[in-house]
Design an enzyme around this catalytic site. Structure first.
Site, PDB file in Angstrom:
ATOM      1  N   THR B 146       0.883  -1.182   0.000  1.00 35.33           N
ATOM      2  CA  THR B 146       0.000   0.000   0.000  1.00 35.33           C
ATOM      3  C   THR B 146       0.916   1.226   0.000  1.00 35.33           C
ATOM      4  OG1 THR B 146      -0.193  -0.139   2.411  1.00 35.33           O
ATOM      5  CG2 THR B 146      -1.958  -1.132   1.110  1.00 35.33           C
ATOM      6  N   LYS B 168       3.499  -7.039   4.076  1.00 38.61           N
ATOM      7  CA  LYS B 168       3.247  -5.658   3.694  1.00 38.61           C
ATOM      8  C   LYS B 168       2.885  -4.891   4.953  1.00 38.61           C
ATOM      9  CE  LYS B 168       0.154  -3.171   3.541  1.00 38.61           C
ATOM     10  NZ  LYS B 168      -0.805  -2.426   4.383  1.00 38.61           N
ATOM     11  N   THR B 179      -3.189  -2.483   8.109  1.00 36.00           N
ATOM     12  CA  THR B 179      -1.746  -2.476   7.998  1.00 36.00           C
ATOM     13  C   THR B 179      -1.066  -3.782   7.611  1.00 36.00           C
ATOM     14  OG1 THR B 179      -1.685  -2.781  10.340  1.00 36.00           O
ATOM     15  CG2 THR B 179      -1.545  -0.534   9.549  1.00 36.00           C
ATOM     16  N   GLU B 259       6.184   4.808   7.916  1.00 38.19           N
ATOM     17  CA  GLU B 259       5.953   6.101   7.272  1.00 38.19           C
ATOM     18  C   GLU B 259       6.436   7.277   8.094  1.00 38.19           C
ATOM     19  OE1 GLU B 259       1.930   6.522   6.411  1.00 38.19           O
ATOM     20  OE2 GLU B 259       1.963   5.016   4.837  1.00 38.19           O
ATOM     21  N   ASN B 378      -0.268  11.243   7.314  1.00 40.49           N
ATOM     22  CA  ASN B 378      -1.497  10.698   7.871  1.00 40.49           C
ATOM     23  C   ASN B 378      -2.613  11.721   8.033  1.00 40.49           C
ATOM     24  OD1 ASN B 378      -0.944   7.790   8.390  1.00 40.49           O
ATOM     25  ND2 ASN B 378       0.816   8.694   9.439  1.00 40.49           N
ATOM     26  N   SER B 383      -6.902  18.708  -0.003  1.00 40.48           N
ATOM     27  CA  SER B 383      -6.815  19.605  -1.158  1.00 40.48           C
ATOM     28  C   SER B 383      -6.083  18.936  -2.309  1.00 40.48           C
ATOM     29  CB  SER B 383      -6.082  20.881  -0.799  1.00 40.48           C
ATOM     30  OG  SER B 383      -4.751  20.578  -0.435  1.00 40.48           O
TER      31      SER B 383
END
Lengths: 383, 383
Positions: B146, B168, B179, B259, B378, B383
């Site tokens: 992902t 993953k 997750t 991340e 996160n 936008s």
């Protein structure tokens, strides 16, 4: 108005030189009587700062005459020397006020693991004692600030008696600092046991339900002192409600001043089987970093709410859960509900309702979003 | 090598069109036998995704022939329709492979609260079945990514038998995503009960001790399939150690790909009274946002470590706690220890040792720092 709104109290705030920037850093609050009843609630962290250990002891008598508070150093994780320093602070206040050290509570806030500069602090206590005034409440409130952008005070007056107070704390978010200190005063004529009951009832549903970042301080202290100077003994319920209102107001001020936050989040858990369930679920939601990031990005990400609920032991069935964000029921019966595009998240306050469909109990937890500013302010980029 | 390193397995990975960007998003792993033993470990979140509920059921037989995995959608909080979709996925795989749906596990990962595009997923299963290959392990590992920046695989080979796998997950940090998915395969000749024992023992000390942000997924699944194709039945201890080693390697790869993280933090709790105490303390430290920010700022802030320890129920005395950061004992006996200026924090790996001085047990939890990048990734700035 702060701690001197109620009759029978004087206060002062001075710059003792504990803070290197020269800002006010030492406050003194004195109960001039006729009564000296008092109660306190302290951090449940098992690593307790020296002033917490000291103040818990002196409060066992149910009486206090004075409180010394310093910012610029938490005196936590400082070993036997730290405890001696707290003791010396109480002794100094007792000496200049002509009372016993056992009548003096001490509160400290600031960096953990650093000894206080006693050569500056003790003369500061003496200087503060010389400036005690019935109008000193605001100066005291200013002297206990750390990373707070504003000082926090609140007052409720009823039929001839008053409850007032001051608080410091930028959510639970202070960088390396121990966080929440609160001193409440009243001129109601009540004994220590009654104060204790009202204070515990109030903090349980106010300060205990403010949870900016889940990080529990080593120094949290909430004190309530009664002078009896109004000569009025209020009904317990009216008094307890006034204490709760002042705590609620100060707690809200802490949330609104949380470091780095751009949103204040009200997490309301409804239809829980028990109040404990409601609090556990509310806290789990309030501590979910992924959700806090989503709220920061104005993303009504209800999946993260369900994921947080799912980690608790509360009574619920996953396919009966409902979640509203700012009035829109984006999750119904554990699945997709109303259109998430309807959720307006432009404003600072965000209201999440989690419906457990398991009973009739409810609880509200207040928290903040997680922002890059929070990371910056708490990273202490040493350069 | 991945899931096809062991003999008796084929795999494929294709772009079914579930992800809008056209990246691979569907993987198929097939056990060609002669054995079909299997075991699985699933999220302990009570809000479980449809594929978790399905796979838990089919695994009760202790056997599996195939696993279908999709990225691009978690199929969590999707109600009865979501469960029907998982069922239809298993039926489709069974149909094209000529087996029963009860032999097919399903894993999904991606956004919570969104139905899968079945008109794309089902043809994808058929296409993947047509591309099954003994060399398909890497393609399968790529198709389950992902927000992972790299695909993760690991292999251990011993005396004639092999354990391999793919994973993953970007820590526990994926934006709105469920997750961790892991599929392990082995050609060892073992039954389901033995696989289950080895898998639970391995995950307990590996994946269960990776905690990037404390946010528990609705979809976490770890499967272990045995084909028996090597004809070798290894000693239990040797096999269990190989499974642990592969899980440990994959777990480390998850932490390194978390991340937004700039530091990998190893929290080692030593001299605990019990292993449970060590894990509780390690987790509390690993989840402390203030500490994670401090580590990001390369600030060896041991006060935040003590503050985190203090919130646990573990056996310890505050004035006997010791903390080392990158080999420097910055906290001794609950107070100031060696000079914190000695701590070198320039490198990605940070090693915190918390000595509870209460026993002989130990546990290690892996986590990451908290960074502005984590918040950005996160926050889903719409936008």
């Amino acid at each position: 108005m702060s701690v001197t709104a109620a009759k029978g109290f004087t206060a002062a705030g001075v710059a003792a030189g504990i803070k290197e920037n020269g800002n006010p850093d030492l406050a003194l609050v004195v109960n001039t009587g006729p009564r000296r009843a008092a109660a306190g609630v302290f951090t449940s962290n098992r690593v307790k700062a020296a002033p917490v250990l000291w103040s818990e002891q002196v409060l066992k008598s149910g009486e206090l005459t004075a409180v010394v508070l310093n910012s610029g150093g938490a005196n936590a994780c400082t070993g036997p020397k730290g405890f001696q320093d707290t003791h010396a602070t109480a002794e100094k206040a007792a000496e200049v006020l002509g009372i016993g050290a056992g009548e003096v509570a001490v509160c400290s806030t600031g960096l953990i693991g650093v000894l206080l500069p006693m050569d500056k602090l003790l003369p500061g206590v003496e200087r503060a004692a010389g400036q005690l005034s019935e109008h000193g409440g605001e100066k005291a409130a200013i002297a206990i600030k750390t990373t707070d952008t504003v000082h926090k005070t609140s007052v409720v007056s009823k039929d001839g008696w008053t409850v007032g107070g001051m608080a410091k704390g930028a959510g639970m978010l202070a960088p390396g600092l121990a966080t929440m200190l609160v001193v409440l005063t009243t001129d109601a004529d009540l004994d220590g046991a009654t104060l204790d009951k009202a204070l515990r009832a109030a903090t349980r549903v106010t300060f205990d339900r403010v949870d900016s970042d889940g990080c529990m301080s080593t120094n949290d202290t909430v004190l309530l002192l009664a002078s009896g100077a109004s000569g009025v003994t209020p009904e317990y319920d009216a008094f307890a409600e006034a204490v709760r209102a002042v705590c609620d107001d100060l707690g809200q001020q802490l949330v609104r001043d949380a470091e780095g936050a751009s949103k204040d989040i009200k997490v309301e858990v409804v239809n829980a089987a028990t109040e404990d369930d409601a609090v556990e679920v509310g806290r789990s939601i309030a501590r979910n970093n992924l959700l806090k990031c989503a709220i920061h990005g104005e993303d009504p990400n209800w999946g993260r709410v369900l994921s947080a609920i799912g980690t608790t032991k509360a009574a619920f069935e996953p396919d009966r859960l409902n979640v509203a964000i700012n009035g829109v029921w984006v999750c119904k019966n554990g699945g997709v509900g109303e259109d998430r595009e309807k959720v307006d998240m432009r404003y600072r306050e965000v209201h999440i309702v989690a419906d457990l469909a398991a009973g009739t109990e409810t609880a509200t937890i207040w928290t903040n979003d997680l922002t890059a500013d929070y990371v910056h302010e708490n990273s202490a980029y040493s350069s």
